[in-house]
Design a protein around this motif. Structure first.
Motif, PDB file in Angstrom:
ATOM      1  N   LEU A 295      19.962 180.089   7.249  1.00 40.14           N
ATOM      2  CA  LEU A 295      20.668 181.275   8.166  1.00 40.14           C
ATOM      3  C   LEU A 295      21.054 182.252   7.217  1.00 40.14           C
ATOM      4  O   LEU A 295      21.578 183.140   6.961  1.00 40.14           O
ATOM      5  CB  LEU A 295      21.938 181.134   8.654  1.00 40.14           C
ATOM      6  CG  LEU A 295      21.111 180.168   9.979  1.00 40.14           C
ATOM      7  CD1 LEU A 295      22.839 179.892  11.095  1.00 40.14           C
ATOM      8  CD2 LEU A 295      20.204 180.997  10.542  1.00 40.14           C
ATOM      9  N   ASN A 296      21.044 181.761   5.561  1.00 40.93           N
ATOM     10  CA  ASN A 296      21.647 182.547   4.297  1.00 40.93           C
ATOM     11  C   ASN A 296      23.122 183.296   4.344  1.00 40.93           C
ATOM     12  O   ASN A 296      23.218 184.166   4.436  1.00 40.93           O
ATOM     13  CB  ASN A 296      20.389 183.923   4.246  1.00 40.93           C
ATOM     14  CG  ASN A 296      21.072 184.630   2.933  1.00 40.93           C
ATOM     15  OD1 ASN A 296      21.082 183.925   1.901  1.00 40.93           O
ATOM     16  ND2 ASN A 296      20.464 186.180   2.983  1.00 40.93           N
ATOM     17  N   LEU A 297      23.784 182.302   4.380  1.00 38.66           N
ATOM     18  CA  LEU A 297      25.045 182.495   4.933  1.00 38.66           C
ATOM     19  C   LEU A 297      25.627 182.671   3.460  1.00 38.66           C
ATOM     20  O   LEU A 297      26.866 183.153   3.697  1.00 38.66           O
ATOM     21  CB  LEU A 297      25.932 181.054   5.788  1.00 38.66           C
ATOM     22  CG  LEU A 297      25.035 181.574   7.273  1.00 38.66           C
ATOM     23  CD1 LEU A 297      26.084 180.301   8.000  1.00 38.66           C
ATOM     24  CD2 LEU A 297      25.307 182.427   8.255  1.00 38.66           C
ATOM     25  N   GLY A 298      24.867 181.886   2.545  1.00 40.55           N
ATOM     26  CA  GLY A 298      25.673 182.320   1.203  1.00 40.55           C
ATOM     27  C   GLY A 298      27.160 181.299   1.112  1.00 40.55           C
ATOM     28  O   GLY A 298      27.721 180.778   1.755  1.00 40.55           O
TER      29      GLY A 298
END
Length: 93
Positions: free
Chosen positions: A5-8
């Protein structure tokens, strides 16, 4: 999941998974046989709900299937003039 989800480094909400063993009734052949269909002895009353005979366990999916079955049955006996159609919104002055 975080990477997908590329939430970092965003903070994650606290969560908990709960499993409820008694969420649905026991699906024994005897209990399944007791589940009613959507039709009743009254022509203007249909049943819908997860507890009716849907072919699925007593779940949300069973409720949806039951509602769809009852709605289709209700509309199948309607004369064409009584079927549900979208209504136009009229502005009142």
């Amino acid at each position: 999941m975080v990477r997908i989800l590329n939430l970092g480094d965003a903070p994650r909400p606290v969560f908990r998974i709960i499993r409820e063993k008694r969420a649905t009734f026991l699906q024994t052949p005897a209990e399944v046989a007791r589940r009613p269909g959507c039709e009743t002895t009254w022509s203007n009353l249909l049943l819908a709900g997860d507890w009716t005979d849907t072919g699925l366990p007593a779940t949300l999916e069973g409720s949806v299937r039951s509602g769809n079955t009852a709605a289709a049955k209700a509309l199948s006996g309607c004369p064409p003039c009584l079927t549900i159609r979208p209504q136009r919104v009229h502005k009142i002055n």
